[in-house]
Design a protein around this motif. Structure first.
Motif, PDB file in Angstrom:
ATOM      1  N   ASN A   1       1.383  -1.614   0.001  1.00  0.00           N
ATOM      2  CA  ASN A   1      -0.030  -0.129  -0.087  1.00  0.00           C
ATOM      3  C   ASN A   1       0.700   0.891  -0.101  1.00  0.00           C
ATOM      4  N   LEU A   2       0.512   1.752  -0.675  1.00  0.00           N
ATOM      5  CA  LEU A   2       1.037   3.672  -1.184  1.00  0.00           C
ATOM      6  C   LEU A   2       0.241   4.576  -0.481  1.00  0.00           C
ATOM      7  N   THR A   3       0.860   5.510  -0.231  1.00  0.00           N
ATOM      8  CA  THR A   3       0.064   6.483   0.312  1.00  0.00           C
ATOM      9  C   THR A   3       1.015   8.080  -0.645  1.00  0.00           C
ATOM     10  N   LEU A   4       0.650   9.228  -0.817  1.00  0.00           N
ATOM     11  CA  LEU A   4       1.287  10.210  -1.888  1.00  0.00           C
ATOM     12  C   LEU A   4       0.973  11.303  -1.342  1.00  0.00           C
ATOM     13  N   THR A   5       1.164  12.129   0.286  1.00  0.00           N
ATOM     14  CA  THR A   5       0.135  13.411   0.070  1.00  0.00           C
ATOM     15  C   THR A   5       1.022  14.381   0.027  1.00  0.00           C
ATOM     16  N   ILE A   6       0.736  15.582  -0.806  1.00  0.00           N
ATOM     17  CA  ILE A   6       1.094  16.935  -1.179  1.00  0.00           C
ATOM     18  C   ILE A   6      -0.068  18.327  -0.862  1.00  0.00           C
ATOM     19  N   HIS A   7       0.588  19.103   0.029  1.00  0.00           N
ATOM     20  CA  HIS A   7      -0.262  20.098   0.743  1.00  0.00           C
ATOM     21  C   HIS A   7      -0.668  20.615  -0.619  1.00  0.00           C
ATOM     22  N   PHE A   8      -0.915  20.287  -1.390  1.00  0.00           N
ATOM     23  CA  PHE A   8      -1.985  21.759  -2.545  1.00  0.00           C
ATOM     24  C   PHE A   8      -1.201  21.320  -3.859  1.00  0.00           C
ATOM     25  N   GLY A   9      -2.466  21.548  -4.751  1.00  0.00           N
ATOM     26  CA  GLY A   9      -2.071  20.670  -5.644  1.00  0.00           C
ATOM     27  C   GLY A   9      -1.591  21.656  -7.462  1.00  0.00           C
ATOM     28  N   GLY A  10      -0.988  22.618  -6.732  1.00  0.00           N
ATOM     29  CA  GLY A  10      -0.373  23.294  -8.061  1.00  0.00           C
ATOM     30  C   GLY A  10       0.552  24.187  -7.029  1.00  0.00           C
ATOM     31  N   TYR A  11       2.038  24.292  -7.988  1.00  0.00           N
ATOM     32  CA  TYR A  11       2.748  25.279  -7.832  1.00  0.00           C
ATOM     33  C   TYR A  11       3.183  25.979  -8.948  1.00  0.00           C
TER      34      TYR A  11
END
Length: 319
Positions: A166-176
């Motif tokens: 199982n892998l989970t990727l978390t990023i604060h926002f969807g755009g940079y």
């Protein structure tokens, strides 16, 4: 040479955003007397897709014109030896796609001085400019919300049984935007009893598609890793790891967004956070999570900037 020309831009650089005025002048010096039919300045932009590698015809390529504006200076005249200045002032359209160059195709723009000479070949001087389509991330809902991407993969083959990874990727926002740091948190839970996950890597990918205006073939897609780091050399079987890493966005053109397209562009660019790893006997697990690259940053990121551009050591590992 009888004619020498160079361009000067009022802002000091040849980089412009859609909606911005393109101001400057051509400085032309001639050592001979010239008989001239007309003098004019052009602002042109287009996309070219190179021929397909496996095309049945070498002429299967794509060309798309985005911009063609003209500023006339004079009709039939005679130029005495000396130096002449030809000012120009254009407005870059908001709808033109951003400049980009790759081995498969390019989107490019030029300001061009043309001196149409009587009984001689024309004097044509082209000055390349870089045009960037403005993309305000604050106006895109998908850029404001956090990304949480979950993936499950079975690492065994029938008739054997084993737990999945199982892998989970978390990023604060969807755009940079270029220059900003993308902070990523990756949680890997390897429940397999027979396979370690090795050489786990994180990268920011640029994915470009190229279409032909003369063919019904599907567009070609080319991927390129812009920046990457190694998250972990190995996530052992029946173990769990939580890893944090940061990637800096390099200077790249913004994402081609469908909502701002006025025509079906033959060259499109998008981006993704890619995670790759190996398991078993030379088997790969590759995961891509789309992300938007814009030109105007989110207000939330400006108020709370992220941290450095290195992968940290694992925070936790359990057996």
């Amino acid at each position: 040479m009888p004619i020498r020309t160079f361009a000067q831009f009022e802002k000091g650089s040849a980089i412009f955003y859609g909606g911005e005025e393109i101001r400057g002048q051509f400085v032309t010096t001639t050592s001979d007397k010239l008989s001239v039919n007309s003098i004019y300045i052009l602002l042109e932009g287009e996309a070219n897709v190179m021929p397909y590698e496996n095309a049945s015809s070498p002429m299967e390529y794509g060309t798309q014109r985005y911009l063609s504006e003209r500023m006339d200076y004079s009709n039939a005249i005679e130029l005495s030896p000396g130096t002449y200045n030809y000012a120009f002032n254009f407005t870059a359209p908001l709808t033109c796609p951003s400049s980009c160059v790759s081995p498969c195709g390019k989107i490019f723009y030029h300001v061009i001085l043309v001196i149409d000479r009587s009984w001689h070949s024309d004097h044509v001087y082209k000055e390349a400019i870089q045009l960037i389509q403005p993309t305000n991330l604050n106006l895109l809902q998908e850029a404001k919300i956090p990304i949480e991407s979950e993936h499950i993969k079975s690492l065994c083959c029938w008739p054997f049984s084993s737990g999945p990874a199982n892998l989970t990727l978390t990023i604060h926002f969807g755009g940079y935007v270029p220059g900003q740091k993308i902070s990523c948190t990756v949680c890997i839970d390897n429940q397999s009893v027979g396979n370690d996950l090795q050489n786990v890597q994180l990268c920011l990918k640029q994915i470009m598609s190229y279409a032909s205006t003369r063919s019904m073939d599907r567009p070609r897609v080319r991927e390129k890793s812009l920046v990457s780091c190694v998250l972990s050399e190995c996530v052992k079987r029946l173990s769990k790891r939580l890893i944090r890493a940061t990637l800096v966005v390099p200077p790249v053109p913004p994402t081609t967004l469908e909502v701002i397209e006025t025509i079906d562009q033959i060259i499109k660019v998008r981006y993704a956070i890619g995670i790759s790893m190996q398991y078993g006997f030379c088997l790969n697990w590759n995961i891509d999570t789309p992300i938007i690259i814009g030109t105007v940053p989110l207000i939330q990121i400006i108020q709370n900037p992220t941290e450095s551009c290195t992968a940290t050591a694992p925070i936790a590992e359990t057996d």
